[in-house]
Design a protein around this motif. Sequence first.
Motif, PDB file in Angstrom:
ATOM      1  N   CYS A  96       0.985  -1.173  -0.102  1.00 30.85           N
ATOM      2  CA  CYS A  96      -0.081  -0.161  -0.022  1.00 30.85           C
ATOM      3  C   CYS A  96       1.006   1.408  -0.093  1.00 30.85           C
ATOM      4  N   LYS A  97       0.780   2.286  -1.173  1.00 31.79           N
ATOM      5  CA  LYS A  97       1.706   3.234  -1.268  1.00 31.79           C
ATOM      6  C   LYS A  97       0.714   4.635  -1.076  1.00 31.79           C
ATOM      7  N   VAL A  98       0.865   5.371  -0.052  1.00 40.09           N
ATOM      8  CA  VAL A  98       0.216   6.603   0.040  1.00 40.09           C
ATOM      9  C   VAL A  98       1.346   7.923  -0.220  1.00 40.09           C
ATOM     10  N   LYS A  99       1.001   8.700  -1.051  1.00 36.90           N
ATOM     11  CA  LYS A  99       2.014   9.932  -1.208  1.00 36.90           C
ATOM     12  C   LYS A  99       0.891  11.207  -1.414  1.00 36.90           C
ATOM     13  N   ASN A 100       1.729  12.242  -0.698  1.00 35.49           N
ATOM     14  CA  ASN A 100       0.907  13.457  -0.872  1.00 35.49           C
ATOM     15  C   ASN A 100       1.957  14.667  -0.379  1.00 35.49           C
ATOM     16  N   ALA A 101       1.864  15.589  -1.256  1.00 33.99           N
ATOM     17  CA  ALA A 101       2.826  16.979  -1.170  1.00 33.99           C
ATOM     18  C   ALA A 101       4.358  16.333  -1.008  1.00 33.99           C
ATOM     19  N   GLY A 102       4.769  15.557  -1.531  1.00 33.92           N
ATOM     20  CA  GLY A 102       6.159  15.062  -1.672  1.00 33.92           C
ATOM     21  C   GLY A 102       6.492  14.007  -0.434  1.00 33.92           C
ATOM     22  N   GLN A 103       5.481  13.707   0.181  1.00 32.76           N
ATOM     23  CA  GLN A 103       5.664  12.575   1.386  1.00 32.76           C
ATOM     24  C   GLN A 103       4.930  11.185   0.982  1.00 32.76           C
ATOM     25  N   TYR A 104       5.803  10.096   1.302  1.00 28.52           N
ATOM     26  CA  TYR A 104       5.416   8.775   0.982  1.00 28.52           C
ATOM     27  C   TYR A 104       5.277   8.127   2.155  1.00 28.52           C
ATOM     28  N   GLU A 105       4.442   7.015   2.111  1.00 31.06           N
ATOM     29  CA  GLU A 105       4.126   5.864   3.399  1.00 31.06           C
ATOM     30  C   GLU A 105       3.651   4.725   2.573  1.00 31.06           C
ATOM     31  N   TRP A 106       4.194   3.589   2.977  1.00 32.86           N
ATOM     32  CA  TRP A 106       3.633   2.370   2.515  1.00 32.86           C
ATOM     33  C   TRP A 106       3.659   1.383   3.483  1.00 32.86           C
ATOM     34  N   THR A 107       2.730   0.389   3.215  1.00 26.92           N
ATOM     35  CA  THR A 107       2.675  -0.760   4.029  1.00 26.92           C
ATOM     36  C   THR A 107       2.474  -1.893   3.314  1.00 26.92           C
ATOM     37  N   ARG A 108       3.240  -3.145   3.959  1.00 31.08           N
ATOM     38  CA  ARG A 108       3.499  -4.335   3.030  1.00 31.08           C
ATOM     39  C   ARG A 108       2.856  -5.453   3.851  1.00 31.08           C
ATOM     40  N   ILE A 109       1.818  -6.168   3.351  1.00 30.93           N
ATOM     41  CA  ILE A 109       1.274  -7.403   3.939  1.00 30.93           C
ATOM     42  C   ILE A 109       1.265  -8.447   2.820  1.00 30.93           C
ATOM     43  N   THR A 110       1.596  -9.609   3.434  1.00 30.98           N
ATOM     44  CA  THR A 110       1.784 -11.049   2.838  1.00 30.98           C
ATOM     45  C   THR A 110       0.244 -11.880   3.127  1.00 30.98           C
ATOM     46  N   LEU A 111      -0.318 -12.071   2.056  1.00 28.14           N
ATOM     47  CA  LEU A 111      -1.657 -12.696   2.043  1.00 28.14           C
ATOM     48  C   LEU A 111      -1.643 -14.185   1.434  1.00 28.14           C
ATOM     49  N   LYS A 112      -1.801 -15.007   2.206  1.00 28.87           N
ATOM     50  CA  LYS A 112      -1.776 -16.391   1.844  1.00 28.87           C
ATOM     51  C   LYS A 112      -3.113 -16.914   1.761  1.00 28.87           C
ATOM     52  N   VAL A 113      -3.749 -17.152   0.699  1.00 28.82           N
ATOM     53  CA  VAL A 113      -5.156 -17.927   0.395  1.00 28.82           C
ATOM     54  C   VAL A 113      -5.256 -19.249   0.460  1.00 28.82           C
ATOM     55  N   LEU A 114      -5.602 -19.782   1.551  1.00 32.47           N
ATOM     56  CA  LEU A 114      -5.553 -21.193   1.751  1.00 32.47           C
ATOM     57  C   LEU A 114      -6.671 -22.078   1.136  1.00 32.47           C
ATOM     58  N   GLU A 115      -6.606 -23.196   0.670  1.00 34.51           N
ATOM     59  CA  GLU A 115      -7.522 -23.941  -0.025  1.00 34.51           C
ATOM     60  C   GLU A 115      -7.418 -25.471   0.773  1.00 34.51           C
ATOM     61  N   LYS A 116      -8.621 -25.544   1.199  1.00 33.67           N
ATOM     62  CA  LYS A 116      -8.789 -27.044   2.356  1.00 33.67           C
ATOM     63  C   LYS A 116      -8.634 -27.956   1.143  1.00 33.67           C
ATOM     64  N   PRO A 117      -8.253 -29.131   1.546  1.00 32.01           N
ATOM     65  CA  PRO A 117      -8.255 -30.320   0.831  1.00 32.01           C
ATOM     66  C   PRO A 117      -9.461 -30.685   0.369  1.00 32.01           C
ATOM     67  N   SER A 118      -9.405 -31.260  -1.100  1.00 34.54           N
ATOM     68  CA  SER A 118     -10.917 -31.349  -1.809  1.00 34.54           C
ATOM     69  C   SER A 118     -11.007 -33.110  -1.160  1.00 34.54           C
ATOM     70  N   LYS A 119     -12.175 -33.371  -1.458  1.00 34.34           N
ATOM     71  CA  LYS A 119     -12.762 -34.579  -0.730  1.00 34.34           C
ATOM     72  C   LYS A 119     -11.793 -35.790  -1.332  1.00 34.34           C
ATOM     73  N   PRO A 120     -11.443 -36.385  -0.366  1.00 37.36           N
ATOM     74  CA  PRO A 120     -10.263 -37.563  -0.774  1.00 37.36           C
ATOM     75  C   PRO A 120     -10.772 -38.771  -1.309  1.00 37.36           C
ATOM     76  N   LYS A 121     -10.080 -39.608  -2.136  1.00 43.05           N
ATOM     77  CA  LYS A 121     -10.494 -40.819  -2.495  1.00 43.05           C
ATOM     78  C   LYS A 121      -9.784 -41.725  -1.897  1.00 43.05           C
ATOM     79  N   CYS A 122     -10.408 -43.005  -1.369  1.00 41.04           N
ATOM     80  CA  CYS A 122      -9.887 -44.113  -0.756  1.00 41.04           C
ATOM     81  C   CYS A 122     -10.105 -45.255  -1.746  1.00 41.04           C
TER      82      CYS A 122
END
Length: 356
Positions: A96-122
């Motif tokens: 996330c980058k924010v700038k105004n009047a020659g000034q900057y701020e930024w924030t970094r976030i790591t997002l992990k989207v997890l997918e649960k296991p599909s219906k297993p086959k036995c």
Amino acid sequence: MSHAQTVFKRVAEANVTLPCHHRLHNLEPKSLDIEWLLEDSEADPRVVITYAGGNIYTFLTEEQKGRVSFASNFQAGDASLEISFLQPSDTGLYTCKVKNAGQYEWTRITLKVLEKPSKPKCWKEGEMSEGKEMTLQCNSASGTKPITYRWKRVIDKEGKTGSLPHTAQINLSNSAQIMMKNLTWTDSGSYECTAFNEAGQDSCIVQVTVQYARNLGVIAGAACGAIAVPALVFLTVWLTIRRKEKKKYEEEESPNEIREDAEAPKARLVKPGSSSSGSRSSHSGSSSTRSTANSASRSQQTLSTEATPHITPTQHSQVNANGREAEPKKINHTNLVKTEATSAMVPAQSRAFQTV
């Protein structure tokens, strides 16, 4: 400047809000500029959403089109990003980058989207017989890696599980596979495989039935019995029918044999002293001979009755060689009757043969 960085883990199809707070909104409200960027392993950084010149631009990526927006009043210092209905492709590093009047701020976030296991086959592989070995396997086609598999034995109908039998060994290089050696009937039952990861879990059940080794002979014997019993019944019925037919045939043939045997003694009643022409006659001649014999017998009785009163002994005086007068011979009436009966029989027999 702000250099905060955090990690967010969310399950697929859920919603997430990535925070971004700034203090630049008080400087020049009209020159405020906000930009969210996404960096992933497959492509260069791309713009997710932006605010510039008083306008918001959100249709920048095809994958996130219609699913991204500012979560709050970005002009008042909260430029947090909201992503709805998360997909595995949303995983990555967000800046996330924010700038105004020659000034900057930024924030970094790591997002992990997890997918649960599909219906297993036995499934199971191998021979389910006593003393043999088999393998139980389990696999989930999709889900966030790593996926871990865990096997348990189902104890009752309510789904209560317990530990595996001592014959089961988990494959250390692949937890989705267990091997069972030297099977016994006690290994029969239901086995449950559960696939799980950080997002969730799902499971499947496989049924194992170990066959008794001695039961194989019983099954084979039962199969032979099932074939032999109908064959035995058919043979019994067939023999019964044949026995009845044979008995019926003997009953029908028995009177004929008796009639044929009955005529043989009658044929032997003809005396050898009869006419030679009678002995050379056919079966019909034999019958005529018997009729003639009966007639002759009746004639003999008649002649004996009629001739007896008229026969008187006559005496003839004969002189022998010495000059003496011999005594008259006595007539034997029995011999006389036989002689006359024989004389009467011969013409009767002749007439009988002529008639025939």
